[in-house]
Each structure stands twice: as structure tokens, then as C-alpha cells.
Enzyme design. Structure first.
Site, PDB file in Angstrom:
ATOM      1  N   GLY A 156       5.084   4.762  -8.839  1.00 16.12           N
ATOM      2  CA  GLY A 156       6.052   3.640  -9.271  1.00 16.12           C
ATOM      3  C   GLY A 156       5.088   2.485  -9.163  1.00 16.12           C
ATOM      4  N   HIS A 157       4.140   2.314  -8.375  1.00 10.51           N
ATOM      5  CA  HIS A 157       3.190   1.075  -8.246  1.00 10.51           C
ATOM      6  C   HIS A 157       2.239   1.017  -9.264  1.00 10.51           C
ATOM      7  CE1 HIS A 157       4.069   1.702  -3.710  1.00 10.51           C
ATOM      8  NE2 HIS A 157       4.574   0.433  -3.966  1.00 10.51           N
ATOM      9  N   HIS A 175       2.077   4.832  -4.847  1.00  6.97           N
ATOM     10  CA  HIS A 175       2.556   6.038  -5.753  1.00  6.97           C
ATOM     11  C   HIS A 175       2.829   5.681  -7.023  1.00  6.97           C
ATOM     12  CE1 HIS A 175       6.452   3.951  -5.588  1.00  6.97           C
ATOM     13  NE2 HIS A 175       6.552   4.084  -4.106  1.00  6.97           N
ATOM     14  N   LYS A 214      13.554  -0.796  -7.710  1.00  7.21           N
ATOM     15  CA  LYS A 214      14.091  -0.127  -6.664  1.00  7.21           C
ATOM     16  C   LYS A 214      14.656  -1.062  -5.519  1.00  7.21           C
ATOM     17  CE  LYS A 214      12.304   2.940  -3.470  1.00  7.21           C
ATOM     18  NZ  LYS A 214      13.038   2.271  -2.437  1.00  7.21           N
ATOM     19  N   ASP A 215      13.892  -1.945  -5.569  1.00 13.53           N
ATOM     20  CA  ASP A 215      14.270  -3.003  -4.337  1.00 13.53           C
ATOM     21  C   ASP A 215      14.783  -4.191  -5.049  1.00 13.53           C
ATOM     22  OD1 ASP A 215      12.923  -1.917  -1.983  1.00 13.53           O
ATOM     23  OD2 ASP A 215      11.091  -2.301  -3.164  1.00 13.53           O
ATOM     24  N   SER A 238       7.345   4.690  -0.741  1.00 15.47           N
ATOM     25  CA  SER A 238       6.130   5.057   0.163  1.00 15.47           C
ATOM     26  C   SER A 238       6.994   5.524   1.337  1.00 15.47           C
ATOM     27  CB  SER A 238       5.735   3.510   0.481  1.00 15.47           C
ATOM     28  OG  SER A 238       5.185   2.846  -0.524  1.00 15.47           O
ATOM     29  N   ARG A 239       8.205   5.292   1.567  1.00 12.43           N
ATOM     30  CA  ARG A 239       9.053   5.916   2.721  1.00 12.43           C
ATOM     31  C   ARG A 239       8.965   7.320   2.586  1.00 12.43           C
ATOM     32  NH1 ARG A 239      11.390   2.007   6.176  1.00 12.43           N
ATOM     33  NH2 ARG A 239      10.928  -0.030   5.410  1.00 12.43           N
ATOM     34  N   GLY A 290       9.451  -3.910  -8.451  1.00 14.62           N
ATOM     35  CA  GLY A 290       9.985  -2.561  -8.740  1.00 14.62           C
ATOM     36  C   GLY A 290      11.623  -2.885  -8.614  1.00 14.62           C
ATOM     37  N   GLY A 307       0.791  -1.219  -0.013  1.00 12.33           N
ATOM     38  CA  GLY A 307       0.035   0.027  -0.097  1.00 12.33           C
ATOM     39  C   GLY A 307       0.685   1.378  -0.094  1.00 12.33           C
TER      40      GLY A 307
HETATM   41  O1  PAF Z   1       8.159  -4.320  -1.783  1.00 12.33           O
HETATM   42  C1  PAF Z   1       7.015  -4.527  -1.014  1.00 12.33           C
HETATM   43  O2  PAF Z   1       6.190  -3.568  -1.193  1.00 12.33           O
HETATM   44  C2  PAF Z   1       6.869  -5.671  -0.045  1.00 12.33           C
HETATM   45  O3  PAF Z   1       8.125  -6.210   0.338  1.00 12.33           O
HETATM   46  C3  PAF Z   1       6.233  -7.061  -0.686  1.00 12.33           C
HETATM   47  C4  PAF Z   1       7.000  -7.335  -1.974  1.00 12.33           C
HETATM   48  C5  PAF Z   1       5.055  -6.497  -1.066  1.00 12.33           C
HETATM   49  C6  PAF Z   1       6.106  -8.011   0.277  1.00 12.33           C
HETATM   50  O4  PAF Z   1       5.487  -7.491   1.383  1.00 12.33           O
END
Ligand code: PAF
Length: 279
Positions: free
Chosen positions: A36-37, A34, A149-150, A186-187, A147, A31
Site C-alpha cells: 500500500g505504501h 507494505h 484506507k485511513d 501495518s497492523r 492512503g 514505517g
Molecule cells: O497514516 C500514518 O501512517 C500516520 O498517521 C501519519 C499520516 C504518517 C502521521 O503520523
């Protein structure tokens, strides 16, 4: 768009879609959505017939309980964004739905689990892969979108998929940045206006490395990038590395394929990560 809260209801809704041979895509999120999602939803729509987005703030991946507590949960706003993006189903389970009993989860994610983010957030990727496996079991998608980003998270999810031999294609999607270069996250909501300005050094340092990659040595690139970050007010660098994108080990040889620059820093009270693929 339908909002679903239980695994049973989700499976019932998806069953006819699967029987009709429709391709199902999953976009897992926590949730606080933004752009990016939204870009993940859009890419998923181009590659599948049905897009499911999950919103679940997963407690098992938080190493600091305060972080879990303060994680933003603007649910109404998230639902409106997904509706506008044309998402088909939103899966929003309660914690008890995903974790009806206490579970001890541990799988072998390889040595990279304990490097970089894994070193700063011990156990984080066990929690991430645990919930992603549960979401995969609930949705049984053919494709799942995450993403870039991670970067390390995507790598760990690929390792989990290989561990269980799941028939799911993991797609890493480009980082979406604000106009000034800050990677969307989100941060970012936690950044004060001063932090927001200071946070720009992360993407600036990555850009510095990308632009000089051909001419400088890895050692000089790292020195330059670290200087940019260390000179910034209110920014505490955790790491800046040029690493092999498979092993996450530091790499000095620029000819190595799949090199990535990865950075993490605390900006004010907020820990941010960013990265750039170099070759
Ligand atoms: O990237 C995220 O938002 C979370 O780590 C994920 C992949 C939804 C798992 O909770």
C-alpha cells in the site's frame, strides 16, 4: 536514495530542487511498509519530480501507550523497500528532532474529529495533524499522498491544511488489498492465522454493501453488513456506518453524494479499519 535524520539537512538537500522549480511530493508514513505504501510512492512519482518519504512513529497520535510500544519498526526492511520503489529521500527523524520541547497542540478540526475513530481514539487526530503539519513545514511539498484506507485521517488532514491555508494538495490514493480482500495495513502483522481468516469479514461486509447499494435501503444494507461481522468468530464490531464523506454523519439518503461505508472492529487483539466509497 538518501536517508536524512534532521530537518536542517533535509531543507538543505531540497533547496536546489526547489530553486530548479522541481515539484516535491511527500509520502508520510510510520514505517512497517507494505505494498500500500509502495503504491503511494509510485503515484507520487507520477505526479512530482522529487519524492520524499518520511518514516516516523509519532508518539502524540497514540492514545494507548502499549500500542506505541508494540508498533512494528522493521527499519532495514523499510529502507530496502523504498530503495526498490525508487524513492528519492527518506526522512527518518528522532522524536527529539520533531518534538524538541513539550508542545500543547490543539486546532479546530471540525465536529467530525469526535466521530467514529475520533470517538474511539480521543485526541488521535490532534496528534496526527500535529505531526503532519511539522512534516509539511520540514519538506514544504506541493503534494502529499495518503492512503484512502485511513479515510477519516485524510479528511482531518484536509481540515488542518484549510485551517492553516497551506498551499499543499492532498491526494487520497486507492486502498490496496490482499488477493482475498483484506486491506493492507501495518497492523496486519499482529494478526494470528486464525485472526487473519476472521478479519476477512470486514471487506466482505463492505463488498456486500457495495454490491447491493442500488437495490437495498441503507437500513437493510447496514443490517446485512452488521450480521456478517457479528456472526464471525473473534471479531468485535466497533461500528459499521454509511456516512456522508464530508461530515461523517450517518446518512440514509442514497442520493447524497460522497457516501462512504466505514467499518472498525477488533479482530483478536488487533483493531482494524476499512472503508469503501459508494457513489
Ligand atoms: O497514516 C500514518 O501512517 C500516520 O498517521 C501519519 C499520516 C504518517 C502521521 O503520523
Amino acid at each position: 536514495m538518501e536517508v536524512i535524520n534532521t530537518i536542517a539537512a533535509l531543507k538543505m538537500l531540497l533547496k536546489p530542487r526547489k530553486l530548479a522549480q522541481q515539484k516535491i511530493a511527500l509520502v508520510p508514513t510510520m514505517g512497517a511498509l507494505h505494498k500500500g505504501h509502495v503504491s503511494l510512492i509510485k503515484i507520487a512519482q507520477q505526479n512530482a519530480d522529487v519524492v520524499v518519504c518520511s518514516i516516523f512513529v509519532n508518539p502524540t497520535q497514540f492514545t494507548d501507550p502499549k500500542d506505541l510500544e508494540k508498533y512494528p519498526r522493521p527499519l532495514q526492511h523499510d529502507i530496502e523497500m523504498l530503495q526498490e520503489a525508487g524513492c528519492d529521500y527518506v526522512f527518518m527523524p528522532a522524536v527529539t528532532e520533531m518534538y524538541p520541547t513539550k508542545e500543547n497542540w490543539h486546532i479546530d478540526l471540525g465536529d467530525a474529529e469526535f466521530l467514529l475513530e475520533g470517538e474511539f481514539r480521543r485526541g488521535h487526530y490532534q496528534g496526527v495533524t500535529q505531526i503532519v503539519k511539522k512534516l509539511f513545514d520540514a519538506v514544504e511539498p506541493e503534494l502529499a499522498f495518503f492512503g484512502q484506507k485511513d479515510f477519516q485521517q485524510v479528511l482531518m488532514i484536509r481540515h488542518m491544511v484549510a485551517y492553516f491555508k497551506l498551499p499543499i494538495q492532498i491526494v487520497s490514493c486507492p486502498i490496496i488489498r490482499e488477493d482475498d480482500g483484506l486491506a493492507m495495513s501495518s497492523r496486519n502483522i499482529h494478526l494470528s492465522s486464525e485472526d487473519r481468516k476472521n478479519a476477512l469479514v470486514l471487506s466482505e461486509a463492505l463488498k456486500y454493501v457495495q454490491e447491493r447499494f442500488e437495490e437495498f435501503t441503507v437500513e437493510d444494507l447496514l443490517k446485512g453488513a452488521e450480521t456478517i461481522i457479528n456472526e464471525a468468530e473473534g471479531v468485535e464490531l466497533d461500528y459499521f456506518t454509511i456516512a456522508n464523506g464530508e461530515t461523517l454523519l450517518p446518512e440514509n439518503n442514497k442520493e447524497t453524494p460522497n457516501l462512504v461505508a466505514l467499518v472498525a472492529a477488533k479482530v483478536g487483539q488487533t483493531r482494524l479499519i476499512d472503508n469503501m466509497i459508494l457513489n
